[in-house]
Design a protein around this motif. Structure first.
Motif, PDB file in Angstrom:
ATOM      1  N   LEU A 387       0.803  -1.297   0.027  1.00 37.13           N
ATOM      2  CA  LEU A 387      -0.042   0.178  -0.018  1.00 37.13           C
ATOM      3  C   LEU A 387       0.884   1.323   0.015  1.00 37.13           C
ATOM      4  O   LEU A 387       0.498   2.417  -0.627  1.00 37.13           O
ATOM      5  CB  LEU A 387      -0.971   0.064   1.308  1.00 37.13           C
ATOM      6  CG  LEU A 387      -2.179  -1.088   1.173  1.00 37.13           C
ATOM      7  CD1 LEU A 387      -2.938  -0.893   2.408  1.00 37.13           C
ATOM      8  CD2 LEU A 387      -3.075  -0.460   0.067  1.00 37.13           C
ATOM      9  N   VAL A 391       0.891   4.077  -3.059  1.00 34.93           N
ATOM     10  CA  VAL A 391       0.764   5.616  -2.532  1.00 34.93           C
ATOM     11  C   VAL A 391       1.690   6.379  -3.388  1.00 34.93           C
ATOM     12  O   VAL A 391       1.629   7.229  -4.039  1.00 34.93           O
ATOM     13  CB  VAL A 391       0.631   5.920  -0.998  1.00 34.93           C
ATOM     14  CG1 VAL A 391       0.541   7.328  -0.791  1.00 34.93           C
ATOM     15  CG2 VAL A 391      -0.713   4.964  -0.556  1.00 34.93           C
ATOM     16  N   LEU A 553      -5.337   0.393  -4.862  1.00 36.57           N
ATOM     17  CA  LEU A 553      -5.477   1.742  -4.132  1.00 36.57           C
ATOM     18  C   LEU A 553      -6.796   2.465  -4.322  1.00 36.57           C
ATOM     19  O   LEU A 553      -7.355   3.003  -3.555  1.00 36.57           O
ATOM     20  CB  LEU A 553      -4.438   2.459  -4.033  1.00 36.57           C
ATOM     21  CG  LEU A 553      -4.278   3.935  -3.149  1.00 36.57           C
ATOM     22  CD1 LEU A 553      -4.174   3.519  -1.865  1.00 36.57           C
ATOM     23  CD2 LEU A 553      -2.988   4.491  -3.699  1.00 36.57           C
TER      24      LEU A 553
END
Length: 852
Positions: A387, A391, A553
């Motif tokens: 994650l 990002v 995401l």
């Protein structure tokens, strides 16, 4: 014995719902048809009671995990939850004579889990700093007017005449992003569901066989959580402070300013980080020590805030001629060191789990040889890293405009995230491939199992194997065993982790592979050879991982936004928290709050108060509610035992909790639980993928509590008179609508109150002794319980849960000997009410009385 008033107290499972729905007291009740199109009548009063004169009561706890809109933000904390779960999934060391080595392994496991949780907090903060400080505040600002033309919103950080467009001030402004993330984490962790006045709770009767019976298990976790929270916040702040000071310290070098200000700040930051980490792992023995440790961690948190101000002042010191070039100094080094530390902690966690598993008194029914905890921790860490990489890479693509390879020719500016994130994108691709392979393998295995179950179902119902209804039942029975494939899937998901570690080590040692050609390899040295098919395959896999990470995401953000606005979506997402936040936050204090610290004390207080006032309680727990019910009885005082009967249905106690939390659930703990209640019956179905038999220790082996055999599902094979639809296959749902449930509640009530015939269903005295013959008026024949089987010399009673689920004998007449309750043929003229219907004959009598 004088007759007592009794109450049926239900505890629902995951997802929850409205109180009226959970109590089965909605004004309208369906008497025929299905959920999409059916026939409804006004519910009669007697339909609101399982046993006449015994009112229902529901403990609705679903809003603890899905009530507020802020619960949607918990999706960001999913990796934290997995690591916190891993802390509780440790194997149980031998209780009889634990060695010093086993005790050391247990302390090592706990310390490694807490340090891994601390590293996850630092990783999340580093991802936010990578966007705000590295990409926006340093690299984009280094492009000057090119960045302004591409992203006008960043003009204040990149346009040279503006006051923030300097090498130190732009990262300082970008530090607002990681500091905001820290503040958000602190705010979410403070909005806990606790707040229970523990002094008002009765004193339990703790026993070593049942760790959840400890007096302090649910009462003083908030103190340790507060200490851990202070330590995590301190480390997170130190990470931001270090990234503020590192560029200036690199520029100053060993000058007077660097040696007098920058170097002491860096040393103090390192010392504060080490002491904060030590504060998370040093075990406490007394409450006084806990208070002192909490005070020390609070002090370290305040020191970290002071050092943040000092680092900011040092970074903002004027340095003429200083310019921003390349990535943010110190960022890649800190990130690579953190990943290396996580690999070491993962290995320590695995070694400690192996040592604990070898020290266990009994190693049966423990999946992955005790490795489930480390697997959960490693996968949680990998998810957090993936994650973070998603990002940072998506932010780099948006800020620089380089959304795809080769976009540099279109005029975008190249912003380069740390190379370590590229390795995590490779891991994302590998994990996605393994997940697809596991899903395919499970699907093939279920289809093969369904063919075997078709023969079993055909014998049970006396129908052809090739009939479509038989195949439907067989598929449902096969799906009921889907959780048995979970350990193999978890083990398979570790393969990409091993491959990733091997590739990174190969790249570091040889310099012949790099995730980003033309950029530094994982740990620093430039790639010597970046040609050939291995490099091309690696580059393609990293690119695929970039797109997969971006899509994941985006889906996560869309789901979070929908959960924030829409309550049904929030309840669906809340299933994650219903399962994962039962345990106190003793590994990761910033994980979603523990609802057990609120729900269990509430249940204990209610049960104790009602029994003290002479009210007998049939405590009925479904699914996760059975776990709460068990925890309640372990915490209830001894005086409640003769006035409480336990009903569990669809219970994951043995099938999941004893397998994955063996230190707290298991045969020994369930034997202790059985003597804490006047009566215990457990109902389950072979079509249920969650619930199963509950196995307690007995005579050197294990024996099923309640019924060793499953409830038939469905009870009716064909279409009922007046219907055009098959009776539904219920699986994990609607146990309370099964006839055996009502019979079991009636039997338990009779035992508790001393009224009526207590032999309606075949169990006897307090410890579940021999079964009495069924009452003449009962429509449900006596079912074999685990205790009954033992009394009759049935050797199959000392079997595993998987073996118990497989035992199904062919029918004999209208009863099904190998099932708890009757199997009614579809063409029976008077086969009894369906499990989702009321007795229409009683309705007709009511209408006749009103007409007269």
């Amino acid at each position: 014995m004088p007759e007592m008033h009794a109450v049926e107290l239900r505890v629902h499972g995951v997802s929850g719902g409205a109180a009226a729905e959970l109590l089965d007291v909605e004004p309208a009740v369906r008497v025929s048809g299905g959920p999409l199109a059916g026939f409804f009548r006004w519910r009669r009063k007697e339909d609101t009671e399982t046993v006449p004169g015994v009112p229902r009561e529901i403990f609705a706890w679903g809003k603890l995990t899905s009530g507020r809109s802020s619960r949607a933000l918990w999706l960001l904390l999913l990796p934290f939850m997995l690591v916190n779960l891993a802390y509780w999934m440790r194997p149980a060391r031998g209780a009889e004579s634990p060695s010093r080595w086993a005790a050391f392994a247990e302390h090592t496991y706990r310390a490694a889990a807490r340090l891994l949780a601390l590293s996850l907090t630092a990783l999340l903060v580093l991802a936010a700093a990578g966007v705000g400080m590295d990409l926006a505040g340093w690299q984009c600002a280094g492009y000057g007017r090119e960045c302004v033309q591409l992203r006008p919103l960043l003009s204040m950080l990149s346009a040279p005449p503006l006051p923030l467009a300097e090498p130190a001030r732009a990262p300082a402004a970008g530090a607002l992003l990681p500091l905001s993330v820290i503040a958000l984490l602190w705010w979410l962790s403070q909005r806990s569901s606790a707040g229970v006045v523990t002094e008002a709770l009765p004193t339990p009767a703790p026993r070593a066989q049942a760790p959840l019976s400890g007096a302090d298990f649910w009462r003083h976790g908030t103190t340790q959580t507060a200490r851990l929270r202070s330590a995590h916040i301190a480390v997170a702040v130190c990470v931001v402070a270090f990234l503020l000071a590192a560029p200036a310290l690199q520029y100053d070098g060993l000058s007077i300013r660097g040696a007098a200000a920058g170097l002491p700040i860096a040393v103090l930051l390192a010392a504060t980080t080490v002491l904060s980490a030590a504060g998370t792992v040093v075990p406490g023995s007394t409450r006084r020590w806990e208070r002192r440790a909490d005070t020390a961690c609070r002090l370290l948190r305040n020191i970290a805030l002071v050092l943040l101000i000092a680092a900011l002042a040092y970074a903002l010191w004027p340095r003429p001629g200083w310019s921003a070039e390349g990535p943010l100094p110190g960022y890649a080094t800190l990130l690579n060191s953190l990943f290396a530390l996580q690999c070491v902690l993962g290995a320590v966690l695995l070694a400690a789990a192996i040592a604990l598993h070898r020290a266990m008194a009994s190693r049966t029914r423990v999946p992955l040889a005790g490795m489930a905890g480390p697997v959960a921790a490693i996968l949680g860490t990998l998810l957090g890293g993936a994650l973070s990489a998603a990002v940072v890479y998506q932010a780099a693509g948006w800020l620089g405009g380089c959304y795809y390879p080769g976009a540099e020719a279109g005029g975008c500016i190249v912003l380069r995230p740390a190379a370590a994130y590229s390795w995590l994108q490779l891991a994302f691709t590998l994990e996605a491939a393994i997940a697809l392979l596991c899903a395919g393998a499970v699907l093939v295995a279920l289809r093969r199992r369904a063919r075997r179950e078709a023969r079993v179902a055909a014998r049970m119902y006396g129908r052809p194997v090739e009939a479509g209804r038989t195949r439907d039942i067989a598929r449902a029975r096969a799906f009921g065993a889907v959780t048995e494939y979970l350990p193999a899937c978890l083990a398979a998901l570790l393969l990409p982790v091993a491959a990733l570690v091997g590739l990174v080590l190969y790249s570091v040692l040889t310099g012949q592979l790099t995730p980003v050609p033309g950029q530094e390899s994982a740990m620093g040295p430039p790639a010597a050879v970046t040609a050939g098919w291995p490099q091309r395959v690696l580059t393609v896999l990293v690119g695929v991982g970039s797109f997969l990470g971006g899509g994941f995401l985006a889906a996560l953000m869309a789901l979070g936004g929908s959960a924030y606005r829409d309550k049904p979506t929030r309840q669906a997402v809340g299933v994650l928290w219903d399962v994962g936040t039962f345990w106190p936050r003793l590994a990761h204090p910033l994980a979603p709050p523990c609802y057990g610290e609120r729900a269990v004390p509430q249940l204990v207080a209610r049960v104790t108060d009602m029994t003290d006032r002479g009210t007998a309680i049939v405590l009925s727990g479904h699914s996760q509610g059975s776990v709460l019910a068990a925890a309640t009885l372990w915490q209830a005082p001894a005086r409640c035992r003769d006035r409480v009967a336990l009903m569990t249905h669809g219970a994951p106690l043995s099938r999941l909790y004893a397998c994955y939390f063996p230190a707290y659930f298991g045969p020994a703990a369930f034997t202790d639980l059985r003597i804490r209640t006047a009566h215990w019956r457990n109902l389950w179905r072979a079509t249920d993928p969650i619930g199963g038999p509950v196995l307690a220790a007995a005579d050197g082996g294990v024996r099923a509590v309640g019924y060793a055999e499953p409830l038939p599902d469905p009870r009716h094979y064909g279409v009922r008179p007046g219907e055009v639809l098959y009776p539904p296959i219920l699986g994990h749902s609607y146990y309370t609508r099964d006839p055996m449930y009502a019979e079991s509640v009636r039997h338990a009530t009779a035992l508790l109150t001393g009224a009526g015939d207590a032999s309606v269903v075949g169990a006897g005295p307090k410890d579940g002794g021999a079964a009495a013959p069924p009452a003449a008026h009962s429509a449900v024949p006596t079912a074999r319980s685990g205790d009954d089987a033992a009394d009759s010399g049935d050797s199959a009673s000392s079997a595993s849960a998987a073996q118990a689920r497989k035992r199904t004998a062919p029918p004999a007449g209208e009863g099904l000997p190998a099932s708890a309750g009757p199997l009614v043929a579809s063409d029976s003229a008077d086969g009894g009410a369906d499990v989702e219907q009321v007795d229409e004959r009683s309705d007709q009598r009511d209408e006749d009385e009103e007409a007269r």
